[in-house]
Design an enzyme around this catalytic site. Structure first.
Site: not given
Length: 211
Positions: A65, A141, A143
């Protein structure tokens, strides 16, 4: 004329969070992949990608990913190892003969291209990648992996071996219902300009990268 078999199952048992927008064979330097373009319900404006090889239905599928990095993957930046990790992941899938690289459109660990370049300006003054985000008031982060989890279900993947150096990515996918049976390191050679970035990932973000 022989029809090309579809990777995506023709019948989905329940409503899907994923729309498969297009798919076609794509020869690459690593092998003949199938490129699948999809959209996820949470971000329908983004066209995400799966580079698939072989029949993905079943268990223990090798999966990477990977989040978009325009600066390295398009313009050849030497500041990070992202392009090399992408190439290595495609190579590993090709060597195995079955697997997928899911390419998510979340530049700069999810903060977007403009903020990423602002962070680069701070890094040029000696601030590391983590503190640069914090100076800008941004998360380390940002994401999300909902789209990756959803497209794995859509493709009939029951369990995966995840190519990553980031234990947090393993945890995030498991929280989304993905059965991650193992972690496969993605180790690449560094250059003098990427050492500091990779060291910060290792020392401050707990990535499992040898010293």
């Amino acid at each position: 004329m022989t029809a090309v078999p579809r990777i995506v199952p023709d019948v989905t048992p329940e409503a899907s969070d994923v729309e498969i927008a297009a798919e076609a064979p794509l020869p690459t330097r690593h092998g003949n992949f199938r490129m699948i373009v999809f959209r996820h319900v949470l971000e329908p404006h983004l066209e995400q990608v799966v580079m698939a090889l072989g029949d993905l239905r079943g268990d223990d599928v090798l999966v990477r990913v990977h989040s978009e990095c325009m600066t390295s993957e398009v313009f050849g930046s030497l500041k990070c190892d992202c392009a090399d990790q992408l190439e290595r992941a495609l190579q590993q899938v090709a060597q195995e003969g079955r697997g997928a690289v899911i390419y998510l459109r979340q530049e700069g660990r999810g903060i977007g291209l403009a903020n990423k370049v602002r962070a680069y300006a701070l890094q040029a003054r000696g601030v590391d990648t983590v503190d640069a985000n914090r100076v800008l008031g941004l998360p380390d982060d940002a994401r999300r992996y909902d789209a990756a989890a959803a497209v794995l279900r859509e493709l009939g993947v029951r369990s995966i071996r995840l190519m990553t150096n980031n234990p947090s990515k393993v945890d995030a996918l498991r929280e989304l219902g993905v059965e991650v049976r193992g972690r496969v390191p993605v180790l690449v050679a560094l250059n003098p300009l990427s050492h500091a970035y990779v060291a910060a990932k290792r020392d401050r973000m707990n990535h499992l990268i040898p010293g």
